[in-house]
Each structure stands twice: as structure tokens, then as C-alpha cells.
Design an enzyme around this catalytic site. Structure first.
Site, PDB file in Angstrom:
ATOM      1  N   LYS A  81       1.460  -1.506  -0.151  1.00 54.16           N
ATOM      2  CA  LYS A  81      -0.452   0.363   0.246  1.00 54.16           C
ATOM      3  C   LYS A  81       1.415   1.729  -0.174  1.00 54.16           C
ATOM      4  O   LYS A  81       1.768   0.784   0.868  1.00 54.16           O
ATOM      5  CB  LYS A  81      -1.371  -0.009   1.135  1.00 54.16           C
ATOM      6  CG  LYS A  81      -1.786   1.215   1.356  1.00 54.16           C
ATOM      7  CD  LYS A  81      -3.641  -0.030   0.944  1.00 54.16           C
ATOM      8  CE  LYS A  81      -4.717   1.631   0.333  1.00 54.16           C
ATOM      9  NZ  LYS A  81      -5.332   0.264   0.138  1.00 54.16           N
ATOM     10  N   GLY A 178     -26.485   0.929   2.121  1.00 52.14           N
ATOM     11  CA  GLY A 178     -25.803   1.138   1.834  1.00 52.14           C
ATOM     12  C   GLY A 178     -25.827   0.501  -0.366  1.00 52.14           C
ATOM     13  O   GLY A 178     -25.733   0.055  -0.336  1.00 52.14           O
ATOM     14  N   VAL A 179     -26.589   1.549  -0.557  1.00 54.51           N
ATOM     15  CA  VAL A 179     -26.911   1.214  -2.331  1.00 54.51           C
ATOM     16  C   VAL A 179     -25.996   2.116  -2.943  1.00 54.51           C
ATOM     17  O   VAL A 179     -26.823   2.470  -4.538  1.00 54.51           O
ATOM     18  CB  VAL A 179     -28.506   1.228  -2.346  1.00 54.51           C
ATOM     19  CG1 VAL A 179     -28.872   0.178  -1.250  1.00 54.51           C
ATOM     20  CG2 VAL A 179     -29.277   2.301  -2.110  1.00 54.51           C
ATOM     21  N   GLY A 180     -24.257   2.490  -3.308  1.00 59.36           N
ATOM     22  CA  GLY A 180     -23.878   2.169  -4.227  1.00 59.36           C
ATOM     23  C   GLY A 180     -23.502   1.561  -5.181  1.00 59.36           C
ATOM     24  O   GLY A 180     -24.755   1.025  -5.333  1.00 59.36           O
ATOM     25  N   VAL A 182     -21.796  -1.106  -4.507  1.00 61.31           N
ATOM     26  CA  VAL A 182     -21.074  -2.560  -3.981  1.00 61.31           C
ATOM     27  C   VAL A 182     -23.106  -2.895  -4.051  1.00 61.31           C
ATOM     28  O   VAL A 182     -23.283  -3.885  -4.349  1.00 61.31           O
ATOM     29  CB  VAL A 182     -20.163  -2.521  -3.010  1.00 61.31           C
ATOM     30  CG1 VAL A 182     -20.668  -4.305  -2.836  1.00 61.31           C
ATOM     31  CG2 VAL A 182     -18.649  -2.581  -3.504  1.00 61.31           C
TER      32      VAL A 182
HETATM   33  P1  NAD Z   1     -20.280   3.720  -3.047  1.00 65.86           P
HETATM   34  O1  NAD Z   1     -19.519   5.240  -2.396  1.00 65.86           O
HETATM   35  O2  NAD Z   1     -20.448   2.990  -4.478  1.00 65.86           O
HETATM   36  O3  NAD Z   1     -22.042   3.675  -2.071  1.00 65.86           O
HETATM   37  C1  NAD Z   1     -21.351   3.828  -1.114  1.00 65.86           C
HETATM   38  C2  NAD Z   1     -22.926   4.119  -0.508  1.00 65.86           C
HETATM   39  O4  NAD Z   1     -23.243   4.622   1.224  1.00 65.86           O
HETATM   40  C3  NAD Z   1     -23.689   5.478  -0.739  1.00 65.86           C
HETATM   41  O5  NAD Z   1     -24.553   5.280  -1.774  1.00 65.86           O
HETATM   42  C4  NAD Z   1     -23.095   6.010   0.788  1.00 65.86           C
HETATM   43  O6  NAD Z   1     -24.159   7.954   0.025  1.00 65.86           O
HETATM   44  C5  NAD Z   1     -23.987   5.623   1.392  1.00 65.86           C
HETATM   45  N1  NAD Z   1     -23.795   5.486   2.325  1.00 65.86           N
HETATM   46  C6  NAD Z   1     -22.420   5.875   3.547  1.00 65.86           C
HETATM   47  N2  NAD Z   1     -22.321   6.388   4.590  1.00 65.86           N
HETATM   48  C7  NAD Z   1     -23.614   6.014   4.950  1.00 65.86           C
HETATM   49  C8  NAD Z   1     -24.375   5.769   6.136  1.00 65.86           C
HETATM   50  N3  NAD Z   1     -23.293   5.860   7.212  1.00 65.86           N
HETATM   51  N4  NAD Z   1     -25.397   4.592   6.147  1.00 65.86           N
HETATM   52  C9  NAD Z   1     -26.222   4.154   4.842  1.00 65.86           C
HETATM   53  N5  NAD Z   1     -25.278   4.606   3.843  1.00 65.86           N
HETATM   54  C10 NAD Z   1     -24.006   5.396   3.904  1.00 65.86           C
HETATM   55  O7  NAD Z   1     -18.899   2.750  -2.784  1.00 65.86           O
HETATM   56  P2  NAD Z   1     -18.980   1.165  -3.043  1.00 65.86           P
HETATM   57  O8  NAD Z   1     -18.005   1.599  -3.741  1.00 65.86           O
HETATM   58  O9  NAD Z   1     -19.972   0.902  -2.928  1.00 65.86           O
HETATM   59  O10 NAD Z   1     -17.793   1.246  -1.509  1.00 65.86           O
HETATM   60  C11 NAD Z   1     -19.124   0.451  -0.864  1.00 65.86           C
HETATM   61  C12 NAD Z   1     -18.164  -0.141   0.451  1.00 65.86           C
HETATM   62  O11 NAD Z   1     -17.645  -1.697  -0.626  1.00 65.86           O
HETATM   63  C13 NAD Z   1     -17.328   0.461   1.348  1.00 65.86           C
HETATM   64  O12 NAD Z   1     -17.441   0.436   2.002  1.00 65.86           O
HETATM   65  C14 NAD Z   1     -16.302  -0.114   0.154  1.00 65.86           C
HETATM   66  O13 NAD Z   1     -14.373   0.467   1.006  1.00 65.86           O
HETATM   67  C15 NAD Z   1     -16.025  -1.306  -0.396  1.00 65.86           C
HETATM   68  N6  NAD Z   1     -15.590  -2.400  -0.946  1.00 65.86           N
HETATM   69  C16 NAD Z   1     -15.848  -1.371  -2.553  1.00 65.86           C
HETATM   70  C17 NAD Z   1     -15.176  -1.794  -3.449  1.00 65.86           C
HETATM   71  C18 NAD Z   1     -15.312  -1.711  -5.363  1.00 65.86           C
HETATM   72  O14 NAD Z   1     -15.100  -2.828  -5.641  1.00 65.86           O
HETATM   73  N7  NAD Z   1     -16.265  -0.520  -5.159  1.00 65.86           N
HETATM   74  C19 NAD Z   1     -14.303  -3.165  -3.179  1.00 65.86           C
HETATM   75  C20 NAD Z   1     -13.909  -4.169  -2.022  1.00 65.86           C
HETATM   76  C21 NAD Z   1     -14.114  -2.711  -1.070  1.00 65.86           C
END
Ligand code: NAD
Length: 344
Positions: A81, A178-180, A182
Site C-alpha cells: 500500500k 448503502g446502495v452505491g 456495491v
Molecule cells: P459507493 O460510494 O458507490 O456507495 C456507498 C454508498 O453508501 C453511497 O450511496 C453512500 O451514500 C452510502 N452511505 C455512506 N454512509 C452511509 C451510512 N452511514 N449509512 C448508509 N449508507 C451510507 O461505494 P462502493 O464502491 O459501493 O463501496 C461501498 C463499500 O464497499 C465501501 O466500504 C468500500 O470500501 C467497499 N468496497 C468496495 C469495492 C468496490 O469494488 N467498489 C471493493 C471492495 C470493498
């Protein structure tokens, strides 16, 4: 700053390089935890630390996390990292990125970098102008989110099979925090199988829109972990599983994509005591890194999918060992990863 080998997070890291480039003002730390399985791979974070010791802690802790994650994903990669120490204004110049690319290059391929917090796709392209050791560039597989979502979906099915006795998700009540990228992708997979979904997001419009599309219910971000459900999927922030939040969980499974879900690590025991099956986060959410690191051994789409398909097997191995040993699943996963990197 104390010597890095006196840091509690120092874990026999193979090397820790402090980079300073006077001309550009770049200051960075590149920590290589293990190259036992292959080049140390992991993202570069661009962050302002009020105390530089925090940057060292992040580099040490996150590089070890990447060793474990890459090992448990079956990748021919070790863990590393990089952290670029931003100033308060977070000024990032092309010269700094070029100097950082040179520093990665000087490691001769022992470190492969990728995007992390504060580093955009354009930044990665700039870094890649100076080194061949950069992964996840445009045209090399794209957004990791959908790959992570598919892996989490397969993991949720495996957890259902184990804890609920069936991987048929029709009628199974699943809550997603969290419905982003992932969590949203996961929700679509689960809805297609007939799961009964409850969605929550601090962006309430986002949750409401997706719920409308999928016929799901919505709840508040604060309440979602404790709603009546069979499975809860943390897919937002880390550190959501705490001594305070766990007693409110009614679900029999916690399986989601967020990184570092356990606040300190010790909460794994609490989940186990409460009879809640936990999918260790770095095992279930490895789909994205599996895709990002595709060029390490030239894996094509079929191989990438096959690697993601093996996530449930790894979870099952963790759960079996957890049952046999009585140890929490997160502890078992760490021990398995340590064995894989020759430190067991
Ligand atoms: P993203 O930013 O696309 O989505 C995250 C969502 O969570 C957003 O819609 C945000 O508004 C919401 N959010 C934030 N705080 C919140 C809370 N307290 N309660 C409810 N919702 C909340 O991010 P992502 O890429 O979907 O990643 C989500 C998680 O997965 C993170 O912890 C990230 O580190 C982990 N992750 C992501 C990936 C990837 O490929 N994108 C891989 C491994 C791990």
C-alpha cells in the site's frame, strides 16, 4: 514519528520506503508487507494526515490487509500500500504524480499500485506514464464495483445455504446498508432471485429510487442493521459492527461488501456468541481486486469470473474451520491468510 518497527501495526513488513522529492514536494510511504505469493499489490491513498504517524499506521495496516485479501482471493500477488501525504489544501500536481510513478518504478515491480481514496482514474494514468507497475487503468476491466457486487452476491447465497439451510433466496428478508456501486449491484442480483429487500442509504433519494425500481422497502441508515431480517449486508462504511450495534441485529447472517466492518476485530467473537454467521469482509468483497489485478498473470474474463466464483468456497472453508475450532470467522480468515503467505 516513532521508528516504524516500533509501531503496533508493524508486522515484519518486507520493506517500508519513505519517498521525498524535493522538486515536486512529494512525500509518500510505500509499505510492502509480503511478496511471498507475488508482487505486493495494493492501492495508493492520497490523504491529509494531521499527524504524519497516521500515514505510517495506514501504510502498515492497509498493506498487511492487502496481503491477506490477495492471498484469500487466490491471486498470485502479495500485499502493499502507498500513502501520499497531502498538505491541508490537498494540492496534487502532475509533478508529484510523476515523482510518485518514478518511486513505484524504482521498486522494480515488487510493488504494483492501483487507485484508492483520493486518487482518480486520471491520476493513475499520469502515474502509469512513469511506470509499468500500475493496475486498474482505463480499458483494463473498468469499474471494480460490479465485480465486487457479484462476489458479495455469491457469498450471501453461500451464507444463506449454511445459516438458513437453503440458497434459494425467494422470500428471504435481506437488508442492505448503502446502495452505491456495491450495495446497489447486490440489491439487483438479490431482487432478481425474489429476496424481500429493505434498503437504506444516507442518500435517501438514492435508496428510494432503487427501492421503487426493485419493489423494496426503505428504512433509515441508522435503523437498517437492526431491522427484522434474515441477512444484513453492510455495503457502506467500515466499523459498523460494534459492541453497541451488534446486540440490535436480529439477522442470522452478516455478509456485505464494506471494508473493515468490525470496529476493532474483537466484535467477531460477539457475532459468534450471538449465533450470527459472519462473512469476513476481505474474503467476500474480493471481486473488485480480482478484476483490477487481472494483468498480473494475464487472466481473461473467463478466468476472472472463475476466480470470483470461488469466493463461496473460501468462505465455506473459513466457516467450517470456525465451527471446528470455536474461533470467530475473522480470526480464522486471518490465520488462513497468514498460512498462505508463509507466516502460519
Ligand atoms: P459507493 O460510494 O458507490 O456507495 C456507498 C454508498 O453508501 C453511497 O450511496 C453512500 O451514500 C452510502 N452511505 C455512506 N454512509 C452511509 C451510512 N452511514 N449509512 C448508509 N449508507 C451510507 O461505494 P462502493 O464502491 O459501493 O463501496 C461501498 C463499500 O464497499 C465501501 O466500504 C468500500 O470500501 C467497499 N468496497 C468496495 C469495492 C468496490 O469494488 N467498489 C471493493 C471492495 C470493498
Amino acid at each position: 514519528m516513532t521508528a516504524f518497527w516500533a509501531e503496533p501495526d508493524f508486522d515484519a513488513h518486507e520493506s517500508v520506503t519513505l519517498v521525498h522529492d524535493r522538486a515536486s514536494g512529494l512525500t509518500a510511504i510505500i509499505a510492502l508487507h509480503s511478496t511471498h505469493l507475488g508482487p505486493a499489490a495494493g492501492g495508493t491513498r492520497f490523504w491529509h494526515y494531521s499527524d504524519p504517524a497516521g500515514a505510517m499506521r495506514d501504510a502498515l495496516r492497509l498493506s498487511r490487509g492487502m496481503s491477506y485479501k490477495n492471498a484469500m482471493a487466490g491471486l498470485p500477488a502479495g500485499g502493499g500500500k502507498a500513502v501520499i501525504l497531502a498538505d491541508e489544501q490537498r494540492i496534487k500536481t502532475p509533478e508529484m504524480l510523476a515523482a510518485f510513478g518514478d518511486a513505484v518504478d524504482a521498486l522494480g515491480g515488487r510493488y504494483i499500485t492501483a487507485q484508492d481514496v483520493g486518487i482518480s482514474e486520471a491520476d493513475m494514468v499520469a502515474i502509469a506514464h512513469r511506470t509499468a507497475h500500475a493496475a486498474g487503468l482505463p480499458g483494463q476491466g473498468g469499474d471494480p464495483g460490479p465485480y465486487t457486487a457479484r462476489g458479495v452476491y455469491l457469498g450471501v447465497k453461500a451464507a444463506a445455504a449454511r445459516a438458513l439451510g437453503t440458497d434459494d433466496l425467494r422470500g428471504v428478508r435481506i437488508a442492505i446498508q448503502g446502495v452505491g456501486s456495491v450495495g446497489g449491484g447486490l440489491a439487483r442480483y438479490l431482487a432478481a432471485e425474489g429476496a424481500v429487500l429493505t434498503l437504506a442509504d444516507i442518500d435517501q433519494d438514492r435508496a428510494a429510487r432503487l427501492a421503487g425500481e426493485l419493489g423494496a422497502a426503505v428504512t433509515s441508515a441508522d435503523a437498517v442493521l437492526g431491522v427484522e431480517a434474515d441477512i444484513v449486508c453492510p455495503c457502506a462504511l467500515g466499523a459498523v459492527l460494534t459492541e453497541a450495534s451488534i446486540p440490535a441485529i436480529t439477522a442470522r447472517v452478516v455478509a456485505g461488501g464494506a471494508n473493515n466492518q468490525l470496529a476493532t476485530g474483537s466484535e467477531g467473537a460477539l457475532l459468534r456468541e450471538r449465533g450470527i454467521l459472519y462473512a469476513p469482509d476481505y474474503v467476500i468483497n474480493a471481486g473488485g481486486i480480482i478484476n483490477v489485478l487481472r494483468h498480473i498473470d494475464g487472466a481473461g474474463d473467463a478466468e476472472i469470473n472463475a476466480r470470483i466464483d470461488r469466493i463461496p468456497e473460501r468462505l465455506e472453508a473459513v466457516w467450517q474451520e470456525s465451527e471446528a475450532s470455536g474461533l470467530p470467522a475473522n480470526v480464522v480468515a486471518d490465520r488462513m491468510a497468514q498460512k498462505l503467505i508463509g507466516r502460519g
